[in-house]
Design a protein around this motif. Structure first.
Motif, PDB file in Angstrom:
ATOM      1  N   TRP A 141       0.845  -1.206   0.000  1.00  0.00           N
ATOM      2  CA  TRP A 141       0.000   0.000   0.000  1.00  0.00           C
ATOM      3  C   TRP A 141       0.869   1.240   0.000  1.00  0.00           C
ATOM      4  O   TRP A 141       0.592   2.214  -0.717  1.00  0.00           O
ATOM      5  CB  TRP A 141      -0.908   0.002   1.236  1.00  0.00           C
ATOM      6  CG  TRP A 141      -1.678   1.279   1.388  1.00  0.00           C
ATOM      7  CD1 TRP A 141      -2.906   1.572   0.886  1.00  0.00           C
ATOM      8  CD2 TRP A 141      -1.234   2.459   2.077  1.00  0.00           C
ATOM      9  NE1 TRP A 141      -3.259   2.867   1.213  1.00  0.00           N
ATOM     10  CE2 TRP A 141      -2.250   3.432   1.948  1.00  0.00           C
ATOM     11  CE3 TRP A 141      -0.078   2.788   2.793  1.00  0.00           C
ATOM     12  CZ2 TRP A 141      -2.143   4.700   2.502  1.00  0.00           C
ATOM     13  CZ3 TRP A 141       0.038   4.062   3.333  1.00  0.00           C
ATOM     14  CH2 TRP A 141      -0.998   4.999   3.191  1.00  0.00           C
ATOM     15  N   ALA A 142       1.944   1.252   0.795  1.00  0.00           N
ATOM     16  CA  ALA A 142       2.828   2.413   0.885  1.00  0.00           C
ATOM     17  C   ALA A 142       3.483   2.717  -0.461  1.00  0.00           C
ATOM     18  O   ALA A 142       3.563   3.874  -0.870  1.00  0.00           O
ATOM     19  CB  ALA A 142       3.897   2.176   1.962  1.00  0.00           C
ATOM     20  N   VAL A 143       3.937   1.681  -1.164  1.00  0.00           N
ATOM     21  CA  VAL A 143       4.571   1.877  -2.474  1.00  0.00           C
ATOM     22  C   VAL A 143       3.572   2.438  -3.470  1.00  0.00           C
ATOM     23  O   VAL A 143       3.850   3.406  -4.193  1.00  0.00           O
ATOM     24  CB  VAL A 143       5.172   0.552  -2.994  1.00  0.00           C
ATOM     25  CG1 VAL A 143       5.628   0.702  -4.439  1.00  0.00           C
ATOM     26  CG2 VAL A 143       6.336   0.120  -2.122  1.00  0.00           C
ATOM     27  N   ALA A 144       2.362   1.839  -3.530  1.00  0.00           N
ATOM     28  CA  ALA A 144       1.353   2.283  -4.491  1.00  0.00           C
ATOM     29  C   ALA A 144       0.875   3.702  -4.197  1.00  0.00           C
ATOM     30  O   ALA A 144       0.609   4.478  -5.122  1.00  0.00           O
ATOM     31  CB  ALA A 144       0.168   1.317  -4.484  1.00  0.00           C
ATOM     32  N   THR A 145       0.796   4.052  -2.921  1.00  0.00           N
ATOM     33  CA  THR A 145       0.281   5.371  -2.550  1.00  0.00           C
ATOM     34  C   THR A 145       1.355   6.441  -2.671  1.00  0.00           C
ATOM     35  O   THR A 145       1.112   7.519  -3.226  1.00  0.00           O
ATOM     36  CB  THR A 145      -0.262   5.338  -1.111  1.00  0.00           C
ATOM     37  OG1 THR A 145      -1.258   4.309  -1.005  1.00  0.00           O
ATOM     38  CG2 THR A 145      -0.888   6.670  -0.735  1.00  0.00           C
TER      39      THR A 145
END
Length: 245
Positions: free
Chosen positions: A182-186
């Motif tokens: 989630w952190a990478v995509a966001t």
């Protein structure tokens, strides 16, 4: 020694008579390898086409192997070539298929697509490529600092969203490592939508992470752009001074 130097010049495209045709042939083999691999992944291919692809694969392997051995024999520093970036790519392009027989490593030959950059020399774009590399070298320290900062932000974002969303979505946010996706995509502002916050705190936190993500995209772009403009200006000034003298 003269024959060895001549072979090296031909392989590098520097020979006035055979250099250009060889580089074109070599790059044609690279394109053939990539196309053959891509077509071979298609299902339900006719038997004749599969036979043609196997023949093309054999030709590519032989061409890559011959190219590697000739480069190794004619290189001014054979060990430097063998253990250098281009040497390793050249070896991976043919050695697994030839030495391991039936092992399906044809995708490794796609790595040699990187070598199409060598044709820039023939297209008179080598100077522009050198300017780009010079600009990257000029800002490598700043980029390294920014990469470290980005990795820290990725971890902090994963920790933050885990704290907000784990109680509400324990299956999706099982742990901090699970929250890293989630952190990478966001943070990259991609936002695939396969995993997203549902709590009020998680949504507010996501908005803050998105704002930081804009800087993640903008800062390295600005650094490279500024360095590229400066490098281009320096090269132009050098040419101007050279013409005056």
């Amino acid at each position: 020694m003269q024959i060895r130097a001549r072979i090296h010049d031909v392989l590098e495209g520097d020979d006035p008579r055979l250099g250009r045709p060889y580089v074109i042939f070599n790059n044609a083999m690279i394109v053939l390898a990539v196309l053959a691999y891509a077509i071979a992944t298609m299902p339900d291919l006719p038997a004749r086409l599969r036979d043609a692809l196997r023949l093309a694969e054999a030709l590519v392997i032989m061409a890559f192997a011959a190219d590697y051995l000739l480069r190794l024999a004619s290189a001014p520093r054979p060990l430097g070539y063998a253990f250098g970036f281009w040497g390793i790519i050249d070896l991976i392009a043919w050695a697994p298929a030839l030495l391991l027989g039936g092992t399906d490593l044809s995708s490794a030959r796609v790595l040699r697509l990187i070598q199409l950059a060598r044709i820039l020399k023939l297209m008179r774009l080598a100077r522009a490529f050198d300017i780009l590399l010079g600009a990257l070298r000029d800002v490598r320290d700043q980029l390294l600092v920014f990469v470290i900062f980005t990795l820290i932000m990725l971890f902090l974002a994963a920790v933050g969203i885990y704290q907000f969303e784990h109680p509400a979505q324990p299956e999706l946010f099982k742990s901090v490592p699970h929250a890293m996706w989630w952190a990478v995509a966001t943070l990259s502002t991609v936002g695939y939508g396969d995993i997203y916050p549902v709590t009020a705190g998680g949504k507010v936190f996501t908005g803050l992470v998105l704002l930081v993500g804009l800087a993640v995209i903008a800062v390295p772009t600005g650094l490279i752009s500024a360095a590229l403009v400066q490098k281009t200006t320096e090269e132009t000034n050098k040419e101007t001074q050279h013409e005056k003298t």
